[in-house]
Every structure is written in structure tokens, then in C-alpha cells.
Design an enzyme around this catalytic site. Structure first.
Site, PDB file in Angstrom:
ATOM      1  CB  CYS A   1      -2.370   6.343   3.210  1.00 18.33           C
ATOM      2  SG  CYS A   1      -0.624   5.599   3.999  1.00 18.33           S
TER       3      CYS A   1
ATOM      4  CD  GLU B   1      -1.605   2.340   1.902  1.00 21.56           C
ATOM      5  OE1 GLU B   1      -1.441   3.531   1.091  1.00 21.56           O
ATOM      6  OE2 GLU B   1      -1.668   2.398   2.948  1.00 21.56           O
TER       7      GLU B   1
END
Length: 541
Positions: A327, A293
Site C-alpha cells: 500500500c 486502510e
């Protein structure tokens, strides 16, 4: 020996504590903060359950207080990486052979310890090391990590229970074996829960792990290792090393028993790691699993039917909680000119009301960014905006690192939809807004979909359902986690499995069964009870 089919306790999300003035949890957390800040913690690496020290010691200072030394860690290198691999491989057979319910019990115990006696310590360590306020630490280091362990236990048991059908005279079975080798976990600074999950998810499935945390998260990682020990995790299952990424990586990625990478970090680093793994593919005994990720340039898109106050709140929270260092944090926003004046007034008022400072003052909504490198990068973009004819800073724009790395929540309005801060991942409390013509929804959607290489999270706002459907369809590949009339942050384990595609990663959805499937290698077993004794088939007659 298994003597039954076991059902793990039903997973439920851990309730978030409020830490209101006068509450018992607030008092406990404040006392734990004071105790930790009054101490200087020595942090060794832990390999095969043993503390490993070196002659290279690195001091740790909170990002919000550069004068307060809270600990130091022992920095390792290639030697320690080899030791960690050896320990992981030594522990592997016994750990993999342990009945699954006993492996899972360790992490369920860890969840209960974290929900109770360890909660304040892990939260306080996160507040100190990563400059998180009490609420952000609570939803991360306590609740989300508890949820990871509980839900992963449930997902694992469900997975083991998924078995093939059998025909008459045959019993078909499926074994979900751990990978053939060790797993390497590279973890970021921003979420203590993610850091723990990247190592513990493969471990729960029977793998052994070498864990390299971000230098900026080593302090809280140290307490996680202590928690694992109290929960009863056997030596060598998770081995933690500190050091330079390239030096440690060179050892890891050249080892024939490297079986998987669990990564959260930058796109550039992940691409380089993937290239290295590909170049070394002939060295490995199996094809490694690569799960990553890698960040985003997350958006909020509003239609003119959006409610201005709800939109403004989503912007304020989505962009500036934890200093925009999620994020999933909102980093670019598209607002129609018809509602922009109202939204602008609400958002500016919100930002002007935010207090900034150290997290031990519970009145501070905003704390420090993680390190000087991040501070300097963000300050550079702010100065660029101040000088650009395409940009205007409508609130914020200040920064100071005399005490800690403090960047004011900053909103840039640009007339150029391709302005640098609309495209570049900043990872800080800087949001850029483009005000568009409400008659050109199609053009705006094309901009949103094509401006960024990332596809992690995104949010749309509006009350016209036909338009919402149009937006959702146009942006179906622009975000792996998509929100309607909500901010693009705050994914909850078991409710919104997290991950994105394009430059945002492999979209293996942390907090779901899909992620756990990446850490097993299934074996199908067919047992025939009465095997044939003649090779001839009837058609030969």
C-alpha cells in the site's frame, strides 16, 4: 480474579534475520519451502474451533508457478457466515470476562511461537501463497506480526492503566470494555502480518471476530489459524470463513450485533461497505466502529539538493520491493531536471540488475504479481504507455504469464503530470516519473498535493532544510506516513504507526494505541463512599 497490577514484558522489535548463504535460517527455510511445496494442503474453514468443509473446493496455485497445486480450500457462503457469527457471539461473554493479562498472554505466546518454531513455516507459506522473496516474507510474516502482538500487548496494558482522577470521597474508574457485538475483519493478500493483526487486535481487547481473508491469502491464513490454536486461543474467538465477499457481507452487515469493521483493501470496496453500514444503521444495537486502510498513490518528491544515489536507491526499493504490491509503494515520482540524468542512470542500472523469478530461488529480487486480474491490468497500462505520446518507458516494459504472473519492473517517464499512471493506483511494479523545472518548486508541490485522491505515504528528498520544511508544510495532508530522505515504505510497529487519510482510509494507525482504542467501549464508574442524605445545597440557606 486479579491479584496485582501487571506489567507485560517490554516490547522490542523482532530482529530481522538475514538468510545469508550458509546460514541456519536459510537452510531451515529452504527445507520448509520444499516440504510445503511437495504437499497438497486441504484447507477448511474454522468456526467455533471446528473444521468446516463444503462441496465447493477451490484449488490454490502459487502466482509464480501456475502448474504447481499446493492446496485447496472449502468455499463457504451465507450459511457459514451465520455459523461464524453464532460462534463469535457464543464465545463472547467468556472471552470478554477473561482477565486481560490472560487474553494478552495468548498473543504473547503466539509471538514467541512465531519467533521460534513457527517462523520458517509462516514465512514459507507467505512466499508460496503471495510470491514474496525470503527477505520480504521475513519482515512481514515474521517480524512485523511478532511486533504487532508484542506492542499491542504493551499498548493494551498502558491503556488499561489510564485512569481518571478522583476527588475527595470519590473513586473514579474507567473500564475499557469490548464492543457490544462481534467484529468483522476483511483482510488483503499482500501482508500476512496485516491479515493477522486485523483480527487479533480487536480480539486482544476482548472482542470476538469473524475473519474473511482475501482468496489469494487463504493458504498462509490457514497456518495462522493453526498457530492460534497452538497458542491456546479459545474456540470461537476468531472464526475464519472463505467465500464471495458480497454474499458473506450481506449476512454480516444485516446482523444487529455487528459492532465493528476492520478492513484493508480497495477504496471502492470500503466506500460501498460504509454505505451499506450507513443504510443499515437502524438495525444495529450500537453504532459500529468502521476502521479502514485503503491504499494509495504514494509519492517521492526530490529537490535539486537531493543526493542522486540515495534518491535512486529509495526509488528502486520503494517502487519495486514486493513487486510494488505494498500500500505504501512508491508509484509516482517528481524529480528536478537538474539531477535527473544522474538519477536516471542509477535507477536504470538498478532495475537492469534485478533478477526476477520464483521466490524459492533466493537470488530473485522480484517475484510474481498476485493474480491474473492484476497482471492483465498492469499489462494494459504498460501497453498504453508504449503507445502514448506523453510517455516513454526507460526500463522494463516486459511481461509474461506462461509460467506465472511476471511483470518486469517498469519505469515510465511522462511529460504530462496528470498522465493516467500518475493518478491511478496500479498496485504493481510500475513507477511513473515526472521531470520538473527546479525553479518551479511551488507548482510541483501543488501538483503532488492535488494529483491523487489518496494520502497514505510520501517521501521528500533534499539537503536544504528550508526547502524540506516548505515541502513538509505544503504536503502535510498528502500523506499519513511521511518520510524525509528515505523511501516511503517499511513502517515498523512501535516506530512509525501506519495509516493515511483522504481516500487512503480512516488513519487509525495500525501498530499504535490509537487503533486499539477503536475496539473498546469505555465505561466510567463513579463510586461515592459516603453519599449525601439531604438534597439541599448550602445556597438554599
Amino acid at each position: 480474579m486479579a491479584t496485582g497490577f501487571f506489567h507485560v514484558p517490554n516490547a522490542v522489535n523482532e530482529p530481522v534475520k538475514g538468510y545469508a548463504p550458509g546460514s541456519s535460517e536459510r537452510q531451515e527455510l529452504q527445507q520448509t519451502l520444499a516440504d510445503l511445496q511437495a504437499d497438497v494442503v486441504e484447507i477448511p474453514m474454522v468456526i467455533d474451533g471446528k473444521n468446516v468443509t463444503t462441496q465447493t473446493k477451490v484449488d490454490i496455485y502459487p502466482p509464480h508457478n501456475l502448474q504447481q497445486k499446493v492446496g485447496f480450500y472449502h468455499k463457504g457462503g451465507a450459511k457459514e457466515a451465520n455459523m461464524a457469527i453464532e460462534a463469535a457471539l457464543k464465545a463472547k461473554d467468556e472471552w470478554a470476562a477473561m482477565p486481560w493479562e490472560h487474553r494478552i498472554s495468548i498473543f504473547l505466546k503466539a509471538a514467541e511461537l512465531l519467533a521460534g518454531p513457527w517462523r520458517a513455516k509462516i514465512n514459507a507459506a507467505t512466499m508460496i501463497a503471495q510470491s514474496k522473496n525470503a527477505f520480504q516474507a521475513e519482515i512481514d510474516a515474521a517480524c512485523e506480526l511478532i511486533d504487532f502482538w508484542r506492542f499491542n500487548a504493551q499498548f493494551a496494558s498502558e491503556m488499561y492503566n489510564e485512569q481518571p482522577m478522583s476527588s475527595p470521597g470519590v473513586w473514579n474508574r474507567m473500564e475499557y470494555r469490548p464492543l457490544d457485538g462481534f467484529v468483522f475483519a476483511i483482510t488483503p493478500f499482500n501482508f500476512t502480518s496485516i491479515c493477522a493483526n486485523l483480527g487479533s487486535a480487536p480480539a486482544m481487547m476482548g472482542n470476538t471476530v469473524v475473519w474473511k481473508p482475501s482468496d489469494d491469502q487463504i493458504y498462509s491464513a490457514h497456518f495462522l489459524m493453526e498457530l492460534y490454536k497452538e497458542a491456546g486461543l479459545p474456540d470461537g474467538v476468531i472464526n475464519i470463513v472463505y467465500g464471495d465477499g458480497p454474499e458473506i457481507g450481506d449476512v454480516i452487515f444485516n446482523h444487529p450485533q455487528f459492532a465493528g469493521l476492520h478492513f484493508t483493501g480497495s477504496t471502492g470496496v470500503f466506500k460501498n461497505l460504509w454505505k451499506t453500514i450507513g443504510a443499515n444503521i437502524d438495525k444495529y444495537v450500537s453504532y459500529p466502529r468502521v476502521v479502514g486502510e485503503t491504499g494509495g498513490k504514494d509519492f517521492i518528491v526530490a529537490h535539486e539538493t537531493a543526493q542522486p544515489k540515495a534518491l535512486a536507491t529509495a526509488i528502486s526499493r520503494g517502487a519495486f520491493e514486493y513487486q510494488g504490491q505494498k500500500c505504501s509503494a512508491a508509484s509516482r515520482c517528481y524529480i528536478p531536471s537538474s539531477i535527473w540524468p544522474q538519477v536516471r542512470d542509477y535507477v536504470v542500472a538498478d532495475v537492469q540488475s534485478m533478477k526476477m523469478g520464483a521466490p524459492d530461488d533466493f537470488g530473485n529480487f522480484v517475484n510474481a504479481v498476485i493474480n491474473e486480474r492484476s497482471f492483465d491490468k498492469l499489462a494494459g497500462f504498460i501497453e498504453e504507455a508504449k503507445a502514448s505520446p506523453d510517455a516513454e518507458i526507460i526500463v522494463g516494459g516486459g511481461y509474461n504469464k506462461s509460467v506465472g504472473y511476471f511483470i518486469e519492473p517498469t519505469i515510465i517517464v511522462t511529460t504530462n503530470p496528470n498522465y493516467s499512471t500518475m493518478r491511478t493506483e496500479l498496485f504493481g511494479p510500475v513507477l511513473t516519473i515526472y521531470v520538473y523545472d527546479p525553479a518551479d518548486v511551488d507548482g510541483m508541490l501543488q501538483l503532488v498535493n492535488s494529483t491523487s485522491d489518496y494520502a497514505l505515504t510520501g517521501a521528500i528528498f533534499g539537503q536544504d532544510r528550508h526547502v524540506l520544511v516548505k515541502m513538509a508544510n505544503a504536503l502535510q495532508y498528502a500523506a499519513g506516513n511521511f518520510y524525509i530522505n528515505d523511501k516511503p515504505t517499511g513502517a515498523v510497529v512501535g516506530q512509525q504507526p501506519f495509516g493515511g487519510s483522504r481516500a487512503s482510509g480512516t488513519n487509525d494507525k495500525a501498530g499504535s494505541k490509537a487503533n486499539l482504542m477503536r475496539w473498546v467501549s469505555a465505561r466510567t464508574i463513579k463510586e461515592t463512599f459516603v453519599p449525601p442524605t439531604d438534597y439541599r445545597y448550602p445556597f438554599l440557606g
